[in-house]
Design a protein around this motif. Structure first.
Motif, PDB file in Angstrom:
ATOM      1  N   THR A 138      26.816  -1.126   8.458  1.00  0.00           N
ATOM      2  CA  THR A 138      25.866  -0.024   8.613  1.00  0.00           C
ATOM      3  C   THR A 138      26.557   1.290   8.942  1.00  0.00           C
ATOM      4  N   ASP A 139      27.550   1.215   9.844  1.00  0.00           N
ATOM      5  CA  ASP A 139      28.133   2.431  10.404  1.00  0.00           C
ATOM      6  C   ASP A 139      29.312   2.977   9.622  1.00  0.00           C
TER       7      ASP A 139
ATOM      8  N   SER B  23      24.259  -7.765  15.564  1.00  0.00           N
ATOM      9  CA  SER B  23      23.816  -6.580  14.837  1.00  0.00           C
ATOM     10  C   SER B  23      23.258  -7.038  13.493  1.00  0.00           C
TER      11      SER B  23
ATOM     12  N   ARG C  34      29.413  -0.868  14.423  1.00  0.00           N
ATOM     13  CA  ARG C  34      28.934  -2.210  14.768  1.00  0.00           C
ATOM     14  C   ARG C  34      29.053  -3.178  13.597  1.00  0.00           C
TER      15      ARG C  34
END
Lengths: 260, 260, 260, 260
Positions: B235-236, B106, B232
């Motif tokens: 980012t999340d 990722s 992931r």
């Protein structure tokens, strides 16, 4: 050691393009040129210019269609493998102007990012012993895998991926050295006993007031290396730069010992 | 272990902006929510939505001017530190659909570039023992340096620079795990005894058919971690995402043990 | 439109390796599966799992030596090219949980870096008209050059280099959309009239509460696209992921119209 | 134009560190040094060395604790803004050895990636007119935003993000020029009428056999620019490089016109 160098390059240029060749063995105190000849067919007039730092010679030409270049040279190399261990490195504040470009990070040598690693791994060593330990680390931790890197691969990429070719090994060593305050530059070279035969990339580090040759790969004896040109990293030392498009048809590099 | 969580966020929004908060303690088998409350002043109506994978809850709102958010919760955590060593990992071809997103590289976890390193360093180990060795490696080789990384820092960057914060430690562990074929995801969390108190980032790895919590930093006992949301990579799992501009005025996170 | 899909994959595995195939046409409201069949020789038992978001189907297998996979399907596509211009996009604070992963930047779609460009170039437009203008920009400014990108190429790379293939076009459109607050995901697909025939990559954007299919390349009519699977970017939608090493021997994709 | 330059630097060094200062106004045909003086307290002996390409002067020193450096100079600048439009650029194959380093890509100027864009955007122009169009494009498309970039920001980053400071503007212009085969280098400078006053970064391009000064930002008249040093990109032209850690306490740069 007397070495014979033979290079042939066959390339095809669908459109006219300017080309800069860097094939000539440099004339240096430890490598004497007995004779050499560059012949190129399929190109306009050759225009020689000096290499980076005035070391070696490059040749501008205009290519179109089939380019056939042949370079042959006989070179006497009088160099012993430097004993790195005894050499000292000066504080950066004592470095002369001409080596300053080689302490900076460069495109393929992001030495500013490696300071903590280099301090942790090699901080207990000094001078040539530190450089030797860096080369040992690289040979021990990296795998030499043909095709594993490309023209965009940096020292950091190779460090993460733990594989590369001579160019990446040289970038890593130069990066480690600079991160420790030791000037280091890339050197393109012909190398006796390099297997398979090809252009080679090695490193010069600035220790005890002079540039010292190191092959980070350990694949070729330093005594049989013939330098072509030097620079900050792979950017400066390509054997051929094409300002346009071309495809390789065939390419050979041969280094043969004539004496001994 | 019963934990009290107190969060205050004070931000200033020069222009109206949409905001996504992820502050709520997730309801999970090993962490029971006794009570919680999110209050926000300086914002339009709150709109709750589920977190990634249906874990936890996030809140959309519209902010303008001074935003003051307070989140308080009481949570019972019933979790023992997992004994990683006994756990096994399945071949990737036996992995269920729901964990597949967590074997891919990722943005911040470039696991595809670490396969050679992970094989060389941890290849002799399996399952939980391998994950434990990875966490040990990270704690041994990395320096926790506040401010040494930013929102663009990836696992490869941190690996080269040998320093980072909890986010980078978690990225590295997830990256190593994925490079070894073990699904791994990032988890934002509250952590008892984390010093200094702050939001924390930890990892879940998929071993023996379940997600296992690991704190790559080793800074907080796993028994006192309250998960907020998963994803992931960083980012999340941001605790606040601002679609526009804002400046932080003040922010506090406190985790207090109520029992024992 | 009734379409016949024929895929053959021939790969050679020097060592045993786990493989994840994503070849099956997804069953969706606008594409009905009449029949399909996946047969694989040179592999252990096939284990089907759901695709990302539950869309489509993937297949785990263990390969060794010569792998020969054949996928054939007959699919009825009942879809008109969406009139993007009339569609509106909601403020991000009204987005449902299930589309949130598709507003974030991802490995190949660094949308957080494109906000100023997208605002300057497309800021005067809204909703579907904005997305249509983005696709027009991409078709106008980018050159489709086979072999110009590789598995590491991101949207930012393609934007700088102004060239790429379908994967890069799709990444750019998804990146622009996300930078404007419109959820966007990558879709792998079969595409009627794509020339040369190959797997294709297109985009879905979330407008007016539904996913809308857009081909950033404009190379294939949207009415003849059969979706395989979806994801955040190329990471999620590879037609074949090999956990090990293999070499391609041959590969064909054919899409034929059976009616009309 | 007679200009007075006053610089003060106050830094604090918790540990002893080597420092390289590049503050001196260079002596060049179009800028004459009337007088200058560098005084440093809180440092060991000053050791001057030449700047890159022999242009300007840098100073090595050893700092510890509070460093207070003052540089004052009076300089006569006799330069008109070059009329770029009439200048021609030679084919690369006619370039002399000394400008070759400035056609290569460098760390912050990835010119090899911009060839397609530069050809599409500026391909119809030649020589100085092309360079002028590049500078216009940069001023039109980029937003000058203080703090929007950092020491890692490259030309490609700035191009994507459409914002930056003088360093990024200069990198972009040098990158565009090199991508079109025009040698270009970075220049650190003092600039009359720069607002707010600070060190400035501008560009020299090689046209009609000489280096021509261009300010990509257009923020300061070229007639009032005093060059300090030159290099491939920001790597070479920092006004202060610290081999260790230090914090800035205060820093001022003032450029005053004495005549007119």
């Amino acid at each position: 050691m007397r070495l014979k160098i033979d290079v042939t390059l066959d390339y095809n240029f669908p459109e006219p393009a300017d080309v800069l060749l860097a094939l000539d063995a440099a004339i240096l105190p430890d490598q004497h040129l007995v004779s050499d000849l560059l012949t190129v067919s399929g190109a306009g007039p050759l225009r020689p210019i000096a290499g980076e730092e005035g070391i070696g010679r490059r040749t501008w030409l205009r290519a179109e269609g089939a380019l056939h270049a042949v370079y042959t040279a006989t070179v006497d190399v009088e160099r012993k493998a430097p004993k790195l261990e005894g050499l000292t490195n000066a504080p950066v504040r004592d470095l002369p102007a001409e080596v300053i470009p080689y302490i900076w990070p460069s495109r393929y040598c992001e030495s500013d990012k490696f300071e903590a690693f280099v301090q942790a791994e090699f901080g207990g060593l000094e001078g040539g012993a530190k450089i030797a330990a860096m080369a040992d680390w690289i040979r021990g931790e990296m795998a030499y895998v043909s095709g594993s890197s490309d023209s965009q691969t940096t020292a950091a990429d190779a460090f993460v991926q733990r594989q590369g070719v001579c160019r990446d090994y040289a970038h890593l060593l130069a990066t480690f050295a600079r991160a420790a305050g030791v000037p280091a530059r890339l050197v393109s070279a012909y190398a006796w006993r390099l297997d398979p035969p090809d252009f080679h990339a090695v490193v010069e580090v600035w220790l005890d007031g002079a540039w010292r040759l190191v092959d980070a790969t350990g694949m070729a004896p330093v005594e049989g290396i013939v330098r072509i040109c030097v620079g900050r990293d792979a950017t400066d030392i390509a054997f051929m730069t094409i300002f346009g498009a071309a495809e390789m048809v065939a390419q050979t590099v041969t280094v043969t010992r004539l004496d001994g």
